[in-house]
Design an enzyme around this catalytic site. Structure first.
Site, PDB file in Angstrom:
ATOM      1  N   ASP A   1      44.772 -10.866 -16.699  1.00  0.00           N
ATOM      2  CA  ASP A   1      43.974 -12.484 -17.548  1.00  0.00           C
ATOM      3  C   ASP A   1      45.248 -13.258 -17.689  1.00  0.00           C
ATOM      4  OD1 ASP A   1      42.476 -15.115 -18.222  1.00  0.00           O
ATOM      5  OD2 ASP A   1      41.189 -13.668 -19.249  1.00  0.00           O
TER       6      ASP A   1
ATOM      7  N   SER B   1      45.187 -28.177  -3.875  1.00  0.00           N
ATOM      8  CA  SER B   1      43.930 -28.911  -3.885  1.00  0.00           C
ATOM      9  C   SER B   1      44.209 -30.557  -3.929  1.00  0.00           C
ATOM     10  CB  SER B   1      42.370 -28.872  -4.871  1.00  0.00           C
ATOM     11  OG  SER B   1      42.277 -29.723  -4.171  1.00  0.00           O
TER      12      SER B   1
ATOM     13  N   TYR C   1      39.307 -29.716 -13.340  1.00  0.00           N
ATOM     14  CA  TYR C   1      39.658 -28.929 -12.025  1.00  0.00           C
ATOM     15  C   TYR C   1      41.342 -29.907 -10.892  1.00  0.00           C
ATOM     16  CZ  TYR C   1      40.186 -26.980  -7.258  1.00  0.00           C
ATOM     17  OH  TYR C   1      41.090 -26.494  -6.336  1.00  0.00           O
TER      18      TYR C   1
ATOM     19  N   ALA D   1      42.632 -31.982 -12.846  1.00  0.00           N
ATOM     20  CA  ALA D   1      43.781 -32.603 -14.111  1.00  0.00           C
ATOM     21  C   ALA D   1      44.456 -31.486 -14.249  1.00  0.00           C
ATOM     22  CB  ALA D   1      42.669 -32.885 -15.528  1.00  0.00           C
ATOM     23  N   SER D   2      43.837 -30.262 -13.763  1.00  0.00           N
ATOM     24  CA  SER D   2      44.553 -28.909 -13.475  1.00  0.00           C
ATOM     25  C   SER D   2      45.748 -28.601 -12.571  1.00  0.00           C
ATOM     26  CB  SER D   2      44.086 -27.910 -14.106  1.00  0.00           C
ATOM     27  OG  SER D   2      43.198 -27.471 -12.845  1.00  0.00           O
ATOM     28  N   LYS D   3      44.561 -29.407 -11.670  1.00  0.00           N
ATOM     29  CA  LYS D   3      45.956 -29.543 -10.155  1.00  0.00           C
ATOM     30  C   LYS D   3      46.641 -30.628 -10.175  1.00  0.00           C
ATOM     31  CE  LYS D   3      44.078 -25.691  -8.435  1.00  0.00           C
ATOM     32  NZ  LYS D   3      44.897 -24.782  -7.894  1.00  0.00           N
TER      33      LYS D   3
HETATM   34  N1  NAP Z   1      38.259 -22.213  -1.400  1.00  0.00           N
HETATM   35  C1  NAP Z   1      37.996 -23.697  -1.949  1.00  0.00           C
HETATM   36  O1  NAP Z   1      37.738 -24.445  -1.236  1.00  0.00           O
HETATM   37  C2  NAP Z   1      39.895 -24.652  -2.326  1.00  0.00           C
HETATM   38  C3  NAP Z   1      40.055 -25.723  -2.131  1.00  0.00           C
HETATM   39  C4  NAP Z   1      41.048 -26.402  -2.906  1.00  0.00           C
HETATM   40  C5  NAP Z   1      42.007 -25.733  -3.425  1.00  0.00           C
HETATM   41  N2  NAP Z   1      41.556 -24.189  -3.700  1.00  0.00           N
HETATM   42  C6  NAP Z   1      42.341 -23.769  -4.526  1.00  0.00           C
HETATM   43  O2  NAP Z   1      42.724 -22.291  -3.775  1.00  0.00           O
HETATM   44  C7  NAP Z   1      43.065 -20.726  -4.570  1.00  0.00           C
HETATM   45  C8  NAP Z   1      41.933 -19.732  -3.866  1.00  0.00           C
HETATM   46  O3  NAP Z   1      41.078 -20.568  -4.323  1.00  0.00           O
HETATM   47  P1  NAP Z   1      39.569 -19.556  -3.717  1.00  0.00           P
HETATM   48  O4  NAP Z   1      38.623 -20.082  -3.269  1.00  0.00           O
HETATM   49  O5  NAP Z   1      39.859 -18.502  -2.059  1.00  0.00           O
HETATM   50  O6  NAP Z   1      39.019 -19.048  -5.195  1.00  0.00           O
HETATM   51  P2  NAP Z   1      38.169 -17.277  -5.587  1.00  0.00           P
HETATM   52  O7  NAP Z   1      37.685 -17.182  -3.684  1.00  0.00           O
HETATM   53  O8  NAP Z   1      37.430 -17.541  -6.266  1.00  0.00           O
HETATM   54  O9  NAP Z   1      39.808 -16.469  -6.285  1.00  0.00           O
HETATM   55  C9  NAP Z   1      39.781 -16.636  -7.420  1.00  0.00           C
HETATM   56  C10 NAP Z   1      41.320 -15.547  -7.516  1.00  0.00           C
HETATM   57  O10 NAP Z   1      41.446 -16.002  -8.984  1.00  0.00           O
HETATM   58  C11 NAP Z   1      41.461 -14.958  -9.821  1.00  0.00           C
HETATM   59  N3  NAP Z   1      40.743 -15.660 -10.810  1.00  0.00           N
HETATM   60  C12 NAP Z   1      40.221 -16.422 -11.551  1.00  0.00           C
HETATM   61  N4  NAP Z   1      40.332 -16.462 -12.653  1.00  0.00           N
HETATM   62  C13 NAP Z   1      40.920 -15.223 -13.730  1.00  0.00           C
HETATM   63  C14 NAP Z   1      41.689 -15.125 -14.653  1.00  0.00           C
HETATM   64  N5  NAP Z   1      41.405 -16.005 -15.367  1.00  0.00           N
HETATM   65  N6  NAP Z   1      43.092 -14.206 -14.172  1.00  0.00           N
HETATM   66  C15 NAP Z   1      43.202 -14.128 -13.469  1.00  0.00           C
HETATM   67  N7  NAP Z   1      43.365 -13.930 -12.621  1.00  0.00           N
HETATM   68  C16 NAP Z   1      41.794 -15.041 -11.734  1.00  0.00           C
HETATM   69  C17 NAP Z   1      39.948 -14.151  -9.424  1.00  0.00           C
HETATM   70  O11 NAP Z   1      40.150 -12.739  -9.811  1.00  0.00           O
HETATM   71  P3  NAP Z   1      39.185 -12.110 -11.063  1.00  0.00           P
HETATM   72  O12 NAP Z   1      38.391 -12.920 -11.394  1.00  0.00           O
HETATM   73  O13 NAP Z   1      38.689 -10.574 -10.950  1.00  0.00           O
HETATM   74  O14 NAP Z   1      39.628 -12.815 -12.419  1.00  0.00           O
HETATM   75  C18 NAP Z   1      40.610 -13.864  -7.803  1.00  0.00           C
HETATM   76  O15 NAP Z   1      41.232 -12.947  -7.205  1.00  0.00           O
HETATM   77  C19 NAP Z   1      42.715 -21.628  -5.907  1.00  0.00           C
HETATM   78  O16 NAP Z   1      43.557 -22.448  -6.460  1.00  0.00           O
HETATM   79  C20 NAP Z   1      42.025 -23.251  -5.766  1.00  0.00           C
HETATM   80  O17 NAP Z   1      41.861 -23.516  -6.348  1.00  0.00           O
HETATM   81  C21 NAP Z   1      40.267 -23.579  -3.137  1.00  0.00           C
END
Ligand code: NAP
Length: 263
Positions: free
Chosen positions: A65, A144, A157, A159-161
């Site tokens: 985590d 993002s 979100y 703000a964190s990014k």
């Molecule tokens: N998809 C988009 O449209 C998009 C757009 C802009 C930016 N992004 C960025 O791209 C990155 C990946 O996005 P994604 O769409 O692939 O996300 P996703 O499919 O929701 O996957 C998120 C990953 O983070 C893990 N995670 C979540 N909470 C966690 C925690 N507390 N500790 C450890 N791991 C944790 C999840 O696994 P568990 O839940 O098992 O922990 C999962 O492996 C992120 O940083 C997101 O902000 C995505």
């Protein structure tokens, strides 16, 4: 392998159990990287690690985590004790809980976004840095275009990014001359299950990048040690326009509901 810049590189990927992180793991596995994969769900993570091994890679699943500093420290130390070094840290894990700020019933989601997206990156980077300096390695931040603009409905979100961006850009300056590179990728929508979950029907109408394509662009940037890239032409255009005409972009974002989320 001619085009395998990460062959036998030790790479730690956070958020590797699904979505973009899973695709990063498979593409690195195909290059013959040695992987450490982190997320909370151990079953999903182990399945990704097993799929990486069938592609010829070494892969270790480390349930973590990332909101917990001690677990991040263990993640890095376990990786180094298994492989003897660390060449690249990909800070990919991230989550958003979209809702307009005024509509939040409490502030728990803002805290959760900051803890994972920003502090998770800080913790992992802090413990990984001594090893990355030794290997003259790479730090990658998956961000993002919300980390560059004020997209409505995602204040916590964004703000964190923004914080993650400020942290990694500062670190790059501090690491000047150390041989360690810091690359940040700003993504527009990527077609992951999470996008569908937060946007519902709307997700089909939004132009979105394929997660595998997104992963390959992140890895290409990291291989070249490029500082920052904004993905997709529309993302680039909006960010560019924001530099010249921020009032116009603000009106555009406020009025078109460019991205609207399920409430
Ligand atoms: N998809 C988009 O449209 C998009 C757009 C802009 C930016 N992004 C960025 O791209 C990155 C990946 O996005 P994604 O769409 O692939 O996300 P996703 O499919 O929701 O996957 C998120 C990953 O983070 C893990 N995670 C979540 N909470 C966690 C925690 N507390 N500790 C450890 N791991 C944790 C999840 O696994 P568990 O839940 O098992 O922990 C999962 O492996 C992120 O940083 C997101 O902000 C995505």
């Amino acid at each position: 392998m001619a085009d395998a810049p990460f062959r036998e590189h030790v790479v730690l990927i956070t958020g590797a159990s699904r979505g973009i992180g899973e695709q990063l793991a498979y593409q690195l596995a195909e290059q013959g990287a040695w992987l450490a994969l982190a997320a909370r769900s151990s079953e999903a993570l182990e399945a990704v690690a097993a799929a990486c091994r069938t592609r010829g890679a070494r892969a270790l699943a480390v349930p973590t985590d990332l909101r917990d500093e001690a677990q991040c420290r263990h993640l890095v130390e376990h990786t180094v004790s298994e492989y003897g070094r660390l060449d690249m840290l990909i800070n990919n894990a991230g989550m958003g809980f979209p809702r307009r700020f005024e509509a939040l019933s409490d502030l728990s989601t803002i805290r959760a976004e900051i803890e994972l997206n920003y502090l998770g990156t800080v913790y992992c980077t802090y413990y990984a840095l001594p090893y990355l300096k030794r290997s003259r390695g790479r730090i990658v931040g998956v961000n993002s275009f919300g980390g560059l603009l004020g997209l409505p409905g995602t204040a916590g979100y964004n703000a964190s990014k923004h914080a993650m961006r400020g942290f990694l850009n500062t670190l790059r300056t501090e690491l000047h001359g150390s041989g360690v590179s810091v690359s940040i990728t700003y993504l527009s929508a990527v077609r992951t299950a999470r996008l569908q979950e937060v946007m519902g029907e709307q997700a089909r109408k939004v132009p979105a990048l394929d997660p595998a394509r997104c992963a390959s662009l992140i890895l290409r940037q990291a291989a070249r040690r490029r500082r920052e890239q904004v993905l997709t032409l529309s993302g680039k255009t909006l960010v560019w326009l924001n530099g010249w005409a921020p009032a116009l972009v603000e009106r555009l974002l406020a009025s078109t509901a460019l991205i609207s989320y399920r409430e």
